[in-house]
Enzyme design. Structure first.
Site, PDB file in Angstrom:
ATOM      1  N   ARG A  35       0.823  -1.217   0.000  1.00  0.00           N
ATOM      2  CA  ARG A  35       0.000   0.000   0.000  1.00  0.00           C
ATOM      3  C   ARG A  35       0.856   1.266   0.000  1.00  0.00           C
ATOM      4  O   ARG A  35       0.484   2.266  -0.619  1.00  0.00           O
ATOM      5  CB  ARG A  35      -0.924   0.008   1.210  1.00  0.00           C
ATOM      6  CG  ARG A  35      -2.034  -1.004   1.058  1.00  0.00           C
ATOM      7  CD  ARG A  35      -2.900  -1.042   2.275  1.00  0.00           C
ATOM      8  NE  ARG A  35      -4.030  -1.927   2.057  1.00  0.00           N
ATOM      9  CZ  ARG A  35      -4.747  -2.472   3.033  1.00  0.00           C
ATOM     10  NH1 ARG A  35      -4.436  -2.231   4.291  1.00  0.00           N
ATOM     11  NH2 ARG A  35      -5.757  -3.248   2.756  1.00  0.00           N
ATOM     12  N   GLY A  52     -10.486  -9.232  -2.598  1.00  0.00           N
ATOM     13  CA  GLY A  52     -10.014 -10.278  -1.687  1.00  0.00           C
ATOM     14  C   GLY A  52      -9.285 -11.432  -2.337  1.00  0.00           C
ATOM     15  O   GLY A  52      -8.213 -11.254  -2.918  1.00  0.00           O
TER      16      GLY A  52
END
Ligand code: AMP
Length: 419
Positions: free
Chosen positions: A35, A376
């Site tokens: 991230r 996911g």
């Protein structure tokens, strides 16, 4: 709408909402910095232009202020390293000292604010236990009121606002949505990451080349109802895979043995099939399964017709005939969305179906299809199979992507676009 590429940050202070909510181990060492890396193109562009950075993020779910377990201080050195400049740290995202640090920033400098969620105002949700619903509602009203001041103070640090946190775009929080109101249209924009995510979702949902095929896998139909319902108004082909296969199989009168099956959702499964028929959607169900005599990688296995699974056995992946059927549909598609594995891909002996789907998507992509993988476990799948760079786009935003596919307007996007 302002585009980050066209914007010149020279001499400007940019408030950048990033998603630095990275996993850390018990010694607070970062275990996956994806991230942080994902935000670098945006941050480097701003610094290269001669702007300065006020970086804001949440981390975890703190319950108090401060909550040292969730301090962003632990990532400062790593962000500095990736950015190539020393990052200053404000140990509180509010307060005069922080305002002074922001005011003193010079072009090319960066300041990271402490976890925004140390303040309940970030999410606008009251903290603690409440004896009654009335008490909770009253507390919520108080937080919503103080949220206005909190948001205004964050906005006052900067000249412009950049949102590069797609992962929280489905939340109407202070820093992800409300803050945008404090900036003119020409001074607020998506960061590069957010821009890519938004474009990818739009390509799937509105600017769709046909045939459009969605592959829905995962464990339960109950967690995907809204997505399936919305997709049934958009797609040409809907492939149903994973654990939810068995709810559909049972609803159609098949025997599913010990397979995962939501018996209270049989009517719903039939309704979805009916709706698909009405909308002219080709719903593709599994015809065979790889079954196991235990929920284990080492279980005994065999292939059977999907509606003939004996007691004591459970379907943990699709069978070879289904793999062929799915691949055929996928390869003939021009737009592809993949959410959820076809089986228990965490066990190496039950990855074949997911791998076949992944490979078919890669082939279709080579032939010009646009493919989006997200939400996911299908992301974990393409990473496990080493094909993440051979599909058109792998989304970083789990919940945000799923809400976008459900057809919802995401507050973080709306706040910038202004519709
Ligand atoms: P979801 O979070 O709903 O996308 O579900 C992903 C999970 O579904 C993964 O952990 C898979 O192991 C699980 N799953 C997929 N197929 C099956 C199956 N046939 N039986 C049990 N679990 C499954």
């Amino acid at each position: 709408m302002q585009s980050i590429d066209q914007f010149n940050f020279s001499g400007k202070k940019a408030f950048v909402r990033v998603d630095f909510n990275v996993p850390v181990d018990e010694n607070f060492a970062i275990t996956d910095d994806t991230r942080i890396r994902a935000a670098m193109p945006t941050l480097k562009k701003i610094l290269a232009d001669g702007g300065s950075l006020i970086l804001a993020s949440h981390m975890g779910r703190p319950k108090k202020n401060p909550d040292p377990k969730y301090s962003l201080r632990v990532i400062v050195d790593h962000v500095s390293k990736l950015l190539g400049v020393p990052v200053q740290f404000a140990p509180d995202c509010m307060g005069d000292a922080t305002a002074a640090m922001a005011a003193a920033l010079k072009p090319g400098e960066a300041l990271l604010l402490e976890n925004l969620r140390f303040y309940a105002e970030e999410e606008g949700k009251p903290r603690g236990e409440f004896a009654t619903e009335e008490e909770k509602a009253a507390a919520k009203k108080v937080v919503k009121e103080s949220q206005k001041e909190f948001t205004a103070k964050l906005a006052a640090y900067a000249d412009c606002y950049v949102n590069d946190a797609f992962g929280t775009a489905h939340r109407a929080h202070a820093s992800t949505a409300l803050i945008a109101k404090h900036f003119d249209a020409e001074n607020k924009m998506f960061g590069y990451l957010m821009e890519k995510e938004v474009l990818a979702v739009e390509k799937i949902m509105t600017d769709t080349a046909r045939p459009f095929t969605a592959i829905m896998g995962g464990s339960k139909v109950s967690s995907k109802i809204e997505i399936i319902e919305n997709l049934l108004t958009k797609v040409d082909n809907l492939i149903i895979a994973g654990g939810m296969t068995y709810t559909f199989t049972k609803a159609l009168g098949g025997e599913v043995g010990n397979s995962i099956c939501e018996t209270d959702k049989l009517d719903l499964a039939l309704e979805l099939l009916e709706k698909g028929k009405k909308n002219g959607v080709n719903i593709v169900l599994a015809v065979d399964a790889k079954i196991a005599d235990a929920f284990s990688n080492d279980a005994n296995t065999k292939f059977v017709k999907v509606g003939s699974i004996p007691e004591g056995w459970e379907g943990l992946d699709i069978g070879p005939e289904t793999e062929k059927n799915f691949a055929e549909v996928i390869k003939n598609s021009k737009t592809i969305l993949w959410n959820g594995p076809t089986g228990v891909f965490e066990f190496d002996n039950f990855t074949s179906g997911s791998r076949a789907v992944g490979n078919a998507i890669v082939e279709a992509t080579k032939n010009g299809a646009f493919s989006l993988v997200g939400g996911g476990d299908s992301v974990a799948c393409v990473n496990k199979f080493g094909i993440a760079d051979q599909v058109s786009y792998v989304s970083t935003g789990g919940g945000a992507l799923l809400e976008a596919i459900e057809g919802r307007v995401l507050p973080g996007i709306e706040a910038i676009r202004g519709y």
